[in-house]
Design an enzyme around this catalytic site. Structure first.
Site, short mmCIF file in Angstrom:
data_model
loop_
_atom_site.label_atom_id
_atom_site.label_comp_id
_atom_site.label_asym_id
_atom_site.label_seq_id
_atom_site.Cartn_x
_atom_site.Cartn_y
_atom_site.Cartn_z
N CYS A 161 -22.15 56.70 -3.72
CA CYS A 161 -22.80 57.69 -4.55
C CYS A 161 -23.88 57.03 -5.39
O CYS A 161 -24.20 55.86 -5.23
CB CYS A 161 -21.77 58.35 -5.48
SG CYS A 161 -20.30 58.91 -4.61
N ILE B 60 -17.19 60.85 1.33
CA ILE B 60 -16.60 59.94 2.32
C ILE B 60 -15.07 60.00 2.29
O ILE B 60 -14.43 60.04 3.33
CB ILE B 60 -17.08 58.50 2.07
CG1 ILE B 60 -18.59 58.40 2.41
CG2 ILE B 60 -16.29 57.49 2.90
CD1 ILE B 60 -19.22 57.09 2.07
N ASN C 267 -19.68 54.58 -8.31
CA ASN C 267 -20.39 54.39 -7.05
C ASN C 267 -19.72 53.25 -6.31
O ASN C 267 -19.66 52.13 -6.82
CB ASN C 267 -21.86 54.05 -7.35
CG ASN C 267 -22.59 53.50 -6.13
OD1 ASN C 267 -22.27 53.84 -5.00
ND2 ASN C 267 -23.57 52.64 -6.36
N ASP D 93 -10.18 57.51 -4.49
CA ASP D 93 -10.05 56.22 -5.16
C ASP D 93 -10.59 56.24 -6.58
O ASP D 93 -10.18 55.45 -7.43
CB ASP D 93 -10.73 55.11 -4.34
CG ASP D 93 -12.18 55.41 -3.99
OD1 ASP D 93 -12.59 56.57 -4.07
OD2 ASP D 93 -12.90 54.47 -3.61
#
Length: 628
Positions: free
Chosen positions: A2, A53, A75, A100
């Site tokens: 990201c 993702i 990110n 996560d």
């Protein structure tokens, strides 16, 4: 993968949206915001762009703790997140997603800033702790993910790329001439510096705390040498390396979207492709780029490896015409100058792969960890060359070297020996940078206009090198050089190139060789075992001896490079002349056009190979036109 952006200080929600929109390429799938205004007219804003993702349904950010007092934007990827999540659930934490990112906010509740030590991954993180009214920024151990910040004691502005800072009108975009001087020397700007004043890159393995408009930066991890126990036998070392690489690849196959591998045909990417295919239940997709110029083209080797491993392979050729089309877009990708021309094929490769997958594994880090560069051998040769009497070196050998005819092939013999002579007289850690970089001190004194040169000439040109190795008193010279490769050349050059090129195509790149467990282990292995005689990458070649074709393991190293020397004299000559025109150079008042004109003429005539110098200037000129 990201993009993140934000600020503490002045600014509103519209400001935050502009910052976040500027990095939409890093996350085209979704956006998220946190904004809070305080009584003293200050505010805090966190902005997020998402490339989906993991946990496609509920993984959007910011993500909060149970009472919403702590917010996080992130990110990257945390590869050991599931184990951390299980431990936190046992301690009573309540999770609302399967991403996560959420483990970061809950582990921060448990451990504060010490939480970053526990993560195996690549990350740039921003945490707003409303209980303490403080902002925490953190960057992963190997500096895989970028994080910039600007601080002027009234505002702190941060983002994954400088583009996000430039979108905030409280950001003062003033060129830092000292950083420009470093760029001309290094071909990149070493951490923590940036091309703009009052703007820094957060150092790897570090976190920043902003509290009451004062900042502190602390390290939570650093590269160390000989910190681990090494088995007494070569076989034991190889077995442990294989265990780590196998697991590092396996955990990086975690994805809820299609995944592939960048495959150049060299041993690094071929090793990653081998373990990816080994740990996959279906055919892995592999991607490569080739060139019409034979000495630069590796696509035939990539195809050979793909056939051997049984991957689903895709390949494309980059011509000089296509390169010229892409060159004009380099400045848009790079919001800070970076003179690595392989960003062009890397960008094309990323766009090409993105048609099929959202995530790829790459082989970056192999050369820096397993000692794959010819400079490691050059340092050995320097010890031998030093034994030749100085008057013979200066009056015979060096004159002979300078008389060698110029060739334009991939790292031609004349190019390598001329670079060797150029850097020989410096101490080893400085010598290595002279070999790698573009303009040495004498060249910069000729290139820069007198008033610019006078403003930078008294700075220690090797300060960032000294700072990086200052804690290594008593260490071997070669270990200092290895650390500099990992902390400067790789992190500020190679990884920045791959990050900007891949994220411009909205593609995530994961590098198993940069797993901190492998870094710790290999940096504890003695140099003599990693490089035997003149054989670079000895351990990796030995490990892969029965897993890849012998001609792939033993073939000469070839980097991902463009045939710029030849292109600049032919297909791209008019482009060079146009970008480095007298009007362009004199308008900015930084460079002396007479010197620029001379290095162009010397290159066009074939007298000198000035590809590195010319490309370094071209990138800066394009960057200057785009951003200043």
């Amino acid at each position: 993968m990201c993009g993140i952006a934000g600020f503490v200080g002045k600014g509103g929600q519209e400001e935050l949206k502009k910052m976040t929109d500027s990095i939409i390429h890093r996350g085209p799938d979704d956006a998220g915001f946190y904004y809070k205004q305080f009584e003293d007219s200050r505010s805090v804003g966190l902005g997020f762009r998402r490339l989906s993702i993991i946990d496609l349904a509920t993984g959007n950010q910011p993500i909060f703790n149970e009472d919403k007092s702590i917010a996080v934007i992130f990110n990257g990827e945390i590869y050991n997140w599931q184990k951390i999540r299980d431990d936190l659930i046992r301690k009573g934490h309540i999770f609302t997603t399967k991403t996560d990112t959420e483990v970061i906010v809950h582990l921060y509740e448990e451990m504060g800033e010490k939480c970053f030590e526990k993560f195996n991954g690549m990350f740039a993180v921003a945490i707003w702790d409303n209980n303490c009214k403080k902002l925490v920024l953190a960057r992963d151990k190997m500096g895989k993910k970028p994080l910039y910040y600007y601080f002027d004691e009234k505002n702190l502005i941060f983002g994954s790329e400088i583009k996000a800072l430039l979108a905030n009108h409280f950001f003062n975009k003033e060129l830092d001439l000292r950083s420009l001087n470093e760029y001309l020397q290094f071909e990149y700007i070493p951490t923590p510096h940036s091309i703009f004043k009052n703007t820094s890159k957060l150092s790897p393995g570090s976190y920043l705390v902003l509290e009451k408009m004062e900042i502190t930066v602390k390290k939570f991890w650093d590269i160390e040498f000989y910190g681990e126990q090494i088995p007494s036998t070569e076989g034991g070392v190889l077995n442990h390396i294989e265990e780590i690489i196998d697991d590092a690849v396996k955990i990086r196959l975690m994805s809820d979207v299609p995944l592939g591998v960048f495959l150049s045909g060299g041993i690094d990417s071929s090793t990653i492709a081998y373990y990816a295919q080994k740990n996959s239940t279906s055919k892995i997709k592999t991607f490569s780029i080739g060139f019409n110029e034979k000495s630069f083209d590796e696509s035939v080797y990539a195809k050979q490896v793909a056939n051997y491993l049984g991957t689903e392979h895709y390949s494309e050729i980059l011509s000089s015409d296509r390169a010229l089309e892409l060159v004009s877009g380099v400045a848009g990708i790079l919001d800070e100058p970076l003179a690595d021309a392989s960003i062009i094929p890397t960008y094309l490769l990323s766009k090409f792969a993105r048609q099929q997958v959202t995530v790829v594994l790459g082989g970056d880090g192999g050369d820096e960890l397993f000692l794959g560069y010819s400079t490691f051998l050059a340092h050995k040769l320097a010890g031998i060359y030093k034994k030749i009497p100085k008057f013979l070196r200066k009056n015979f050998v060096e004159k002979l070297v300078q008389s060698l005819p110029t060739r334009s092939g991939y790292f031609s013999f004349d190019f390598k020996v001329k670079q060797f002579i150029k850097g020989f007289d410096y101490k080893p850690e400085y010598r290595n940078q002279i070999w790698l970089g573009s303009f040495d001190k004498f060249s910069r004194s000729e290139l820069l206009c007198p008033e610019v040169w006078n403003s930078v000439k008294n700075f220690n040109e090797f300060e960032t090198i000294d700072n990086e190795i200052c804690s290594m008193n008593g260490a071997k010279d070669i270990d200092k050089i290895i650390k500099l490769y990992q902390r400067q050349y790789m992190m500020d050059g190679v990884l920045v190139k791959v990050d900007r090129a891949s994220m411009a195509a909205s593609l995530e790149v994961r590098d198993p060789f940069l797993d901190f467990r492998l870094v710790n282990y290999l940096n504890s292995v003695p140099f003599e075992l990693k490089m035997k005689g003149s054989k670079t990458k000895y351990l990796l070649k030995k490990m892969m001896n029965d897993k890849l074709p012998a001609e792939i393991i033993n073939r000469k190293k070839q980097g991902f490079s463009l045939p710029l020397a030849d292109w600049f004299r032919k297909d791209l000559k008019n482009f060079v002349i146009d970008v480095l025109s007298k009007n362009n150079i004199e308008r900015q008042g930084i460079f002396d056009f007479k010197y620029v004109e001379k290095i162009m003429a010397d290159h066009f005539s074939g007298k000198v190979d000035n590809r590195k110098l010319l490309w370094t200037l071209i990138v800066f000129e394009m960057w200057n036109e785009k951003w200043l």
